[in-house]
Design a protein around this motif. Structure first.
Motif, short mmCIF file in Angstrom:
data_model
loop_
_atom_site.label_atom_id
_atom_site.label_comp_id
_atom_site.label_asym_id
_atom_site.label_seq_id
_atom_site.Cartn_x
_atom_site.Cartn_y
_atom_site.Cartn_z
N MET A 79 7.04 3.83 -0.01
CA MET A 79 7.67 3.42 1.21
C MET A 79 6.76 2.79 2.09
SD MET A 79 9.67 7.29 1.65
CE MET A 79 10.11 7.97 -0.04
N MET A 80 5.69 2.90 2.31
CA MET A 80 4.83 2.02 3.20
C MET A 80 5.06 0.64 2.98
SD MET A 80 3.53 3.77 5.65
CE MET A 80 2.68 2.46 6.46
N GLN A 81 4.92 0.21 1.63
CA GLN A 81 5.39 -1.28 1.29
C GLN A 81 6.74 -1.79 1.62
OE1 GLN A 81 3.90 -3.76 -1.03
NE2 GLN A 81 5.63 -4.44 0.11
N ASN A 82 7.65 -0.73 1.87
CA ASN A 82 8.95 -0.95 2.13
C ASN A 82 9.49 -0.63 3.62
OD1 ASN A 82 10.19 -2.31 -0.36
ND2 ASN A 82 9.48 -0.48 -1.21
N GLY A 83 8.52 -0.65 4.55
CA GLY A 83 8.71 -0.63 5.90
C GLY A 83 8.99 0.80 6.27
N ILE A 84 8.49 1.97 5.56
CA ILE A 84 8.96 3.42 5.96
C ILE A 84 7.62 3.96 6.64
CG2 ILE A 84 9.61 5.42 5.42
CD1 ILE A 84 12.04 3.62 5.28
N GLY A 85 7.66 4.41 7.69
CA GLY A 85 6.36 4.89 8.15
C GLY A 85 5.93 6.39 7.74
#
Lengths: 255, 286
Positions: A79-85
């Motif tokens: 998710m961090m790779q995909n723009g989720i904090g």
């Protein structure tokens, strides 16, 4: 303004986990069918062997505990790779835990209820679950609708707590240094299986601890709602601790 | 608008990775983030994408803080050296997942690129070789269509043909749909033609932050027989000198005066790599 993007994160996670849950449920259905079939054969042959199916809740809690351990680190990375904090990841994990636990609690109860309905007048087979074994020993084999609802709430509280406990353990090891990991890995079983039993046998502090633990066990045994209350407290504590570990966790690639 | 980095400091134990970094990344430009190993490039990119927390300072993207801000983080895509997708996930699935989080991700284009790079999309990401793992990440970056693209060593382990393909595709993509690109690389010579603006980082400090053209205008290269070059450079501010046999090449700080040039010597503009090496040498000698 809302800066959280929960929807795609939840959709992705739900799709992934529901497959694992479906496989687990399929296995449970197969086992229950097998148990019922064996009981039917025994019944037909006038065999007095007793069949028992009472492990759904324990098996489900174990499965969810393992899912909690295995998935959280993967989720943080993906998710961090995909723009989720991290905040959204944490909220997603909580929502998902609640959803999956509810689905599994209802599905499990349904399975038990169907099993009990099929074998209601049979001899030599008992299809029950932990709730029934602990809290309904004075009632009939078949549960009332209210008892089923209570059992769902009971299972739900166990599942939520087990999933989040798995997540917490994973996060602890994720954040610890190498030395910290070794200390916790060696120290935890040392404390649980050696220090704690020795302490409990001693007088003074051991007696006090024993008394507290006994009081807690008696309390949770007194009513399913007492157990649910304790689970809720544990869930809140685990959630807060997990968030503290996660809120500044660096994104580390898998080894 | 763009990316604003304000007073960013980050330490790992006793190592100061970033030391009060301040930069402004303007929109729709290609930035080259250059620096030696351990200079702080990856740390800076990781903090911009909130993968790491700074000890102090802040990062604003389009005027908003990045910390736990999905709206802002959703406008940035970073491909690092390491894979962050789950072990066991296949390339095809990774494309689908990325589409879920970045609605502008062009799956068709990603599949087309996979075909051109001969990347088998049925393969597991962790089973890819170093070069193909880079290709996988490059494809994600080229297909994601976010306003900000951060590329940390994107051509790691790639062969020359695939690197050339990537540079062409990146320029093609940028021409069609300009976005802000921050490109960290050690292959400066190859990437030099792509870069509009240079950021040079050393020991966690930004030591150069200026348009590439302006930076290279500040020096020139003179080459020819060693004795002639030695004679010519005496009294000038020499950035670096390279000798090969009887020939010498020197990078000189300042503007070249063609009229002063003795016969037998040649003047050319300074390459970015030459500038970088001479700057590093200069910094180390301080």
């Amino acid at each position: 303004m809302n800066t959280m993007n929960v929807r795609p994160a939840f959709t992705y996670k739900f799709r992934e986990i529901i497959k694992g849950i479906a496989v687990f449920y399929g296995i449970m259905v197969a086992i229950l069918t097998g148990v019922i079939y064996l009981a039917y054969i025994n019944l037909s042959n006038n065999n007095t062997t007793t069949s028992n199916f009472s492990a759904f809740m324990v098996a489900a809690a174990n499965t969810l505990f393992v899912i909690g351990i295995v998935t959280i680190r993967e989720d943080i990375r993906l998710m961090m790779q995909n723009g989720i904090g991290r905040r959204t990841i944490f909220i997603t994990e909580l929502l998902l835990t609640l959803s999956i636990s509810l689905i599994l609690a209802v599905a499990g109860e349904l399975l038990i209820a169907i099993g009990q309905a099929i074998t209601a007048n049979w001899q030599g087979i008992f299809i029950t679950d932990i709730y029934q074994l602990i809290y309904t020993y004075e009632s009939n084999y078949k549960m009332s609708f209210l008892q089923h609802l209570e059992s769902i709430a009971f299972a739900f509280s166990i599942y939520v707590c087990a999933t989040l406990a798995g997540m917490l353990i994973s996060l602890i090891f994720y954040r610890l240094s190498k030395i910290g990991t070794i200390i916790v890995a060696v120290g935890s079983p040392l404390f649980l299986f050696i220090i704690l039993p020795i302490t409990l046998k001693r007088s003074g502090a051991g007696y006090l601890l024993r008394s507290v633990l006994m009081a807690v066990f008696q309390f949770i045994h007194s009513s399913p709602w007492a157990f649910i209350f304790c689970s809720l407290l544990a869930t809140i504590f685990i959630s807060i601790f997990s968030w503290l570990l996660m809120r500044r966790a660096p994104v580390k690639p898998a080894k | 608008m763009g990316i604003e980095v304000r007073n960013l400091t980050k330490s790992f134990g006793n190592t100061l990775a970033l030391d009060n970094v301040n930069i402004n990344i303007n929109e729709k430009q290609i930035y080259g983030l250059l620096g030696n190993n351990g200079a702080g490039k990856t740390t800076l990119l990781n903090i911009i994408t909130n993968r790491l927390y700074p000890d102090s300072g802040k990062v604003l993207i389009d005027g908003e803080q990045v910390l736990d801000n999905d709206r802002v983080l959703g406008r940035v895509f970073m491909v690092g050296e390491k894979n962050l997708y789950p072990e066991g996930m296949r390339v095809k699935k990774a494309f689908e997942i990325t589409k879920l989080f970045y609605p502008n991700f062009d799956i068709q284009y990603a599949n087309e690129l996979a075909r051109r790079f001969e990347l088998d999309t049925r393969k597991k990401i962790t089973a890819l070789s170093t070069g193909y793992a880079s290709i996988f990440r490059i494809i994600l970056a080229l297909s994601v269509n976010t306003p900000y693209l951060l590329l940390d060593e994107p051509v790691l382990g790639l062969d020359a043909q695939h690197r050339d393909m990537f540079y062409k595709l990146l320029i093609e993509k940028y021409s069609e749909n300009p976005c802000t690109i921050i490109f960290s690389t050690h292959l400066i010579q190859e990437a030099a033609n792509l870069i509009n603006h240079v950021l040079i980082i050393k020991n966690g400090c930004i030591i150069r932050d200026m348009p590439c053209e302006e930076l290279l205008e500040g020096g020139y290269t003179v080459s020819g027989p060693a004795a002639l070059v030695d004679n010519y450079i005496s009294g000038l501010k020499v950035l670096s000198v390279n000798s090969l046999g009887g020939l010498k090449t020197a990078c000189i700080h300042g503007k070249a005066e063609q009229s002063d040039l003795p016969p037998g010597l040649e003047i050319s503009s300074m390459g970015l790599q030459d500038y970088f090496i001479s700057l590093m040498n200069e910094e180390e000698s301080k």
